[in-house]
Design an enzyme around this catalytic site. Sequence first.
Site, PDB file in Angstrom:
ATOM      1  N   GLY A  39       0.797  -1.237   0.000  1.00  0.00           N
ATOM      2  CA  GLY A  39       0.000   0.000   0.000  1.00  0.00           C
ATOM      3  C   GLY A  39       0.820   1.273   0.000  1.00  0.00           C
ATOM      4  O   GLY A  39       2.021   1.279  -0.315  1.00  0.00           O
ATOM      5  N   CYS A  41       1.714   3.003   2.535  1.00  0.00           N
ATOM      6  CA  CYS A  41       2.696   3.018   3.614  1.00  0.00           C
ATOM      7  C   CYS A  41       4.062   2.489   3.163  1.00  0.00           C
ATOM      8  O   CYS A  41       5.074   3.180   3.279  1.00  0.00           O
ATOM      9  CB  CYS A  41       2.144   2.183   4.770  1.00  0.00           C
ATOM     10  SG  CYS A  41       3.288   1.969   6.114  1.00  0.00           S
ATOM     11  N   GLY A 144      -7.530   2.433   1.249  1.00  0.00           N
ATOM     12  CA  GLY A 144      -6.645   3.522   1.647  1.00  0.00           C
ATOM     13  C   GLY A 144      -7.051   4.894   1.157  1.00  0.00           C
ATOM     14  O   GLY A 144      -8.239   5.224   1.041  1.00  0.00           O
ATOM     15  N   ILE A 184       3.135  15.481   6.799  1.00  0.00           N
ATOM     16  CA  ILE A 184       3.862  15.158   5.568  1.00  0.00           C
ATOM     17  C   ILE A 184       4.663  16.364   5.086  1.00  0.00           C
ATOM     18  O   ILE A 184       5.835  16.250   4.709  1.00  0.00           O
ATOM     19  CB  ILE A 184       2.886  14.626   4.494  1.00  0.00           C
ATOM     20  CG1 ILE A 184       2.345  13.260   4.928  1.00  0.00           C
ATOM     21  CG2 ILE A 184       3.569  14.528   3.123  1.00  0.00           C
ATOM     22  CD1 ILE A 184       1.299  12.654   4.019  1.00  0.00           C
ATOM     23  N   VAL A 237      -2.353  29.430  -0.775  1.00  0.00           N
ATOM     24  CA  VAL A 237      -1.848  29.428  -2.151  1.00  0.00           C
ATOM     25  C   VAL A 237      -3.066  29.379  -3.056  1.00  0.00           C
ATOM     26  O   VAL A 237      -3.917  28.500  -2.928  1.00  0.00           O
ATOM     27  CB  VAL A 237      -0.919  28.219  -2.381  1.00  0.00           C
ATOM     28  CG1 VAL A 237      -0.630  28.027  -3.857  1.00  0.00           C
ATOM     29  CG2 VAL A 237       0.386  28.413  -1.611  1.00  0.00           C
ATOM     30  N   GLY A 272      -3.285  17.184   2.948  1.00  0.00           N
ATOM     31  CA  GLY A 272      -4.065  16.103   3.536  1.00  0.00           C
ATOM     32  C   GLY A 272      -4.338  15.012   2.527  1.00  0.00           C
ATOM     33  O   GLY A 272      -3.825  15.046   1.401  1.00  0.00           O
ATOM     34  N   ALA A 321      -0.843   4.361   9.655  1.00  0.00           N
ATOM     35  CA  ALA A 321      -0.648   2.954   9.328  1.00  0.00           C
ATOM     36  C   ALA A 321      -1.018   2.050  10.507  1.00  0.00           C
ATOM     37  O   ALA A 321      -1.678   1.020  10.328  1.00  0.00           O
ATOM     38  CB  ALA A 321       0.808   2.728   8.925  1.00  0.00           C
ATOM     39  N   HIS A 445      19.229   4.274  33.720  1.00  0.00           N
ATOM     40  CA  HIS A 445      20.031   5.490  33.622  1.00  0.00           C
ATOM     41  C   HIS A 445      21.313   5.183  32.857  1.00  0.00           C
ATOM     42  O   HIS A 445      21.915   4.138  33.080  1.00  0.00           O
ATOM     43  CB  HIS A 445      20.377   5.998  35.027  1.00  0.00           C
ATOM     44  CG  HIS A 445      21.273   7.202  35.002  1.00  0.00           C
ATOM     45  ND1 HIS A 445      20.790   8.457  34.696  1.00  0.00           N
ATOM     46  CD2 HIS A 445      22.602   7.324  35.212  1.00  0.00           C
ATOM     47  CE1 HIS A 445      21.798   9.316  34.736  1.00  0.00           C
ATOM     48  NE2 HIS A 445      22.920   8.664  35.054  1.00  0.00           N
TER      49      HIS A 445
HETATM   50  C1  LIG Z   1       4.415  10.459   2.536  1.00  0.00           C
HETATM   51  C2  LIG Z   1       3.618   9.723   3.572  1.00  0.00           C
HETATM   52  C3  LIG Z   1       4.210   9.387   4.770  1.00  0.00           C
HETATM   53  C4  LIG Z   1       3.490   8.699   5.725  1.00  0.00           C
HETATM   54  N1  LIG Z   1       4.112   8.381   6.895  1.00  0.00           N
HETATM   55  C5  LIG Z   1       3.424   7.718   7.846  1.00  0.00           C
HETATM   56  C6  LIG Z   1       4.072   7.319   9.045  1.00  0.00           C
HETATM   57  O1  LIG Z   1       5.257   7.577   9.251  1.00  0.00           O
HETATM   58  N2  LIG Z   1       3.350   6.652   9.970  1.00  0.00           N
HETATM   59  C7  LIG Z   1       2.030   6.335   9.768  1.00  0.00           C
HETATM   60  O2  LIG Z   1       1.427   5.739  10.650  1.00  0.00           O
HETATM   61  N3  LIG Z   1       1.401   6.690   8.636  1.00  0.00           N
HETATM   62  C8  LIG Z   1       2.059   7.358   7.668  1.00  0.00           C
HETATM   63  N4  LIG Z   1       1.434   7.677   6.504  1.00  0.00           N
HETATM   64  C9  LIG Z   1       0.024   7.298   6.333  1.00  0.00           C
HETATM   65  C10 LIG Z   1      -0.103   5.807   5.990  1.00  0.00           C
HETATM   66  O3  LIG Z   1       0.641   5.543   4.830  1.00  0.00           O
HETATM   67  C11 LIG Z   1      -1.559   5.439   5.796  1.00  0.00           C
HETATM   68  O4  LIG Z   1      -2.309   5.817   6.923  1.00  0.00           O
HETATM   69  C12 LIG Z   1      -1.699   3.931   5.606  1.00  0.00           C
HETATM   70  O5  LIG Z   1      -0.966   3.495   4.487  1.00  0.00           O
HETATM   71  C13 LIG Z   1      -3.170   3.540   5.417  1.00  0.00           C
HETATM   72  O6  LIG Z   1      -3.244   2.169   5.261  1.00  0.00           O
HETATM   73  P1  LIG Z   1      -4.433   1.493   4.464  1.00  0.00           P
HETATM   74  O7  LIG Z   1      -4.182   0.020   4.558  1.00  0.00           O
HETATM   75  O8  LIG Z   1      -5.731   2.014   4.928  1.00  0.00           O
HETATM   76  O9  LIG Z   1      -4.279   1.978   2.948  1.00  0.00           O
HETATM   77  P2  LIG Z   1      -3.065   2.087   1.941  1.00  0.00           P
HETATM   78  O10 LIG Z   1      -1.760   1.889   2.578  1.00  0.00           O
HETATM   79  O11 LIG Z   1      -3.299   3.338   1.189  1.00  0.00           O
HETATM   80  O12 LIG Z   1      -3.276   0.852   0.989  1.00  0.00           O
HETATM   81  C14 LIG Z   1      -4.384   0.747   0.151  1.00  0.00           C
HETATM   82  C15 LIG Z   1      -4.053  -0.186  -1.012  1.00  0.00           C
HETATM   83  O13 LIG Z   1      -5.250  -0.455  -1.703  1.00  0.00           O
HETATM   84  C16 LIG Z   1      -4.962  -0.508  -3.092  1.00  0.00           C
HETATM   85  N5  LIG Z   1      -6.207  -0.275  -3.812  1.00  0.00           N
HETATM   86  C17 LIG Z   1      -6.941   0.864  -3.874  1.00  0.00           C
HETATM   87  N6  LIG Z   1      -8.057   0.665  -4.621  1.00  0.00           N
HETATM   88  C18 LIG Z   1      -7.996  -0.620  -5.044  1.00  0.00           C
HETATM   89  C19 LIG Z   1      -8.838  -1.432  -5.845  1.00  0.00           C
HETATM   90  N7  LIG Z   1      -9.991  -0.977  -6.336  1.00  0.00           N
HETATM   91  N8  LIG Z   1      -8.477  -2.702  -6.073  1.00  0.00           N
HETATM   92  C20 LIG Z   1      -7.311  -3.206  -5.588  1.00  0.00           C
HETATM   93  N9  LIG Z   1      -6.485  -2.486  -4.817  1.00  0.00           N
HETATM   94  C21 LIG Z   1      -6.828  -1.222  -4.544  1.00  0.00           C
HETATM   95  C22 LIG Z   1      -3.924   0.590  -3.275  1.00  0.00           C
HETATM   96  O14 LIG Z   1      -3.183   0.368  -4.461  1.00  0.00           O
HETATM   97  C23 LIG Z   1      -3.084   0.431  -2.021  1.00  0.00           C
HETATM   98  O15 LIG Z   1      -2.023  -0.464  -2.256  1.00  0.00           O
HETATM   99  C24 LIG Z   1       2.136   8.345   5.496  1.00  0.00           C
HETATM  100  C25 LIG Z   1       1.537   8.652   4.277  1.00  0.00           C
HETATM  101  C26 LIG Z   1       2.265   9.324   3.320  1.00  0.00           C
HETATM  102  C27 LIG Z   1       1.612   9.642   2.006  1.00  0.00           C
END
Ligand SMILES: Cc1cc2nc3c(=O)[nH]c(=O)nc-3n(C[C@H](O)[C@H](O)[C@H](O)COP(=O)(O)OP(=O)(O)OC[C@H]3O[C@@H](n4cnc5c(N)ncnc54)[C@H](O)[C@@H]3O)c2cc1C
Length: 466
Positions: A39, A41, A144, A184, A237, A272, A321, A445
């Site tokens: 994903g 993450c 996600g 971010i 902006v 966001g 995540a 410590h």
């Molecule tokens: C730059 C950045 C840095 C971040 N750093 C952190 C951090 O340090 N710590 C933290 O806790 N969080 C962080 N996050 C947030 C974190 O990445 C997300 O909260 C987390 O990935 C959400 O997990 P999820 O499983 O809900 O979805 P995601 O990780 O977004 O995964 C969803 C998956 O579903 C797939 N998908 C979507 N639609 C379909 C479909 N129709 N069919 C098949 N597959 C599909 C996508 O391709 C993706 O692989 C960060 C985010 C970004 C952008």
Amino acid sequence: MPYDLIVIGSGPGGYVCAIRAAQLGMKTAVVEKRATFGGTCLNIGCIPSKAMLNASELYEEAGHKFAQMGIKVGTPAVDLAAMLKYKQDAVDGNVKGVDYLFKKNKIETFHGAGRLVGPGKVEVKNADGKAQVLETKNVVIATGSDAARLNGIDFDEKRIVSSTGALDLPAVPKKLLIVGAGIIGLELGSVWRRLGAEVTIVEFLDHILPGIDSEVGKQFQRILQKQGIAVRLSSKVTGVDSSGATLKVKVESAAGGAAETLDADIVLVAIGRVPYSEGLGLEALGVKKDNRGRILVDPHYCSNVEGIYAIGDVIAGPMLAHKAEEEGVAVAEVLAGQAGHVNYDVIPNVVYTYPEIASVGKTEEELKAAGIAYNVGKFPFTANARARVNLTTEGFVKILADARTVRVLGVHILGPDAGNMIGEAAVAMEFGASSEDIARTCHAHPTLSEAIKESALAVAKRAINF
Ligand SMILES: Cc1cc2nc3c(=O)[nH]c(=O)nc-3n(C[C@H](O)[C@H](O)[C@H](O)COP(=O)(O)OP(=O)(O)OC[C@H]3O[C@@H](n4cnc5c(N)ncnc54)[C@H](O)[C@@H]3O)c2cc1C
């Protein structure tokens, strides 16, 4: 034979859910439209950003702190191509790990876009347009989120970028303008500032890091400015002219008024993220979403349609995540007839800047708004022996404890390694600890974690070292 569970999406929510379901004996499949698992993450979020933060922080330390500690390395230089390769290797290792875990747990995997085409029916369409329909008793949607767009400003991922483009810039920009002072924006701003960019952050609100305890936010803003990042609050902006070699960015006061034009080589829009709930066939099945496109679920993560569940960034709650992972475990356990549950009062939040910011539980603002009487225990890292040895004395630990019961209601850390230290506070809060419990727990410590003990002592006005 239908699957017991099909998970759509293999991010931290989806892959963890699939593994837990398989552990509980369910015949499980995962559908992922990206070429690799893990994903946002693992591919374009947490992991690559932390690789770039780690490398750039060490580069800065080599240039600034090593000499003070008697280490001579000459003037360090950045090999950006090698740094990006290090980042990509970190991503590759982690996504391969998910592949291995799927195989180990006998989870079947399908590459392609998943869509619900009827009750218990998931269509998977691969990149060549070939489709197949899988049958299942239950579906967990874990699709996600995506970067939010600013009206009229499109990403080309080269000069006007989301976090994805900002994690892969082929050269250090001279001037980087970031829209949004959230996690971010601040993390990626820190990376490129350390590597040599002149960074300006434009934020609509009158403070950085919305949702963070305001005392922490204010102190961190001063630190950021000292590091050389310019922050323009209460500003928006309104447009980017990309017709010339330099981007011309229109900035005006949040309240409106005359626009000013700032030059930039790269504009990062980090305002966001929005849930990824389109194209899943939800409307045809009557699955309800809220006004922000998030799938509405009950406390068991079930949507209004039987057999369709959702977790992670695509439902309400912090887009993190580890929140998605906890929900993945909980929903798998619910489906297995167990009592899956997530305690939303104890979800740590970390900003991986330097110093780090980590918090769990309520902020002072939230406690005031709820009318809860509390006491504050605070301890600065300047008074912590290990922080002094490490030359990392910026920041403090703050514990908020209920005024009557001294139960810990919130812990906020601005300081070195705060992200690792917050784990102690989360465990304490999960067990309903009081500040007195932390104060009477022996801490090794010399460690930074002694600052947590001292701030717990400070709740009762008996800190030893300050
Ligand atoms: C730059 C950045 C840095 C971040 N750093 C952190 C951090 O340090 N710590 C933290 O806790 N969080 C962080 N996050 C947030 C974190 O990445 C997300 O909260 C987390 O990935 C959400 O997990 P999820 O499983 O809900 O979805 P995601 O990780 O977004 O995964 C969803 C998956 O579903 C797939 N998908 C979507 N639609 C379909 C479909 N129709 N069919 C098949 N597959 C599909 C996508 O391709 C993706 O692989 C960060 C985010 C970004 C952008």
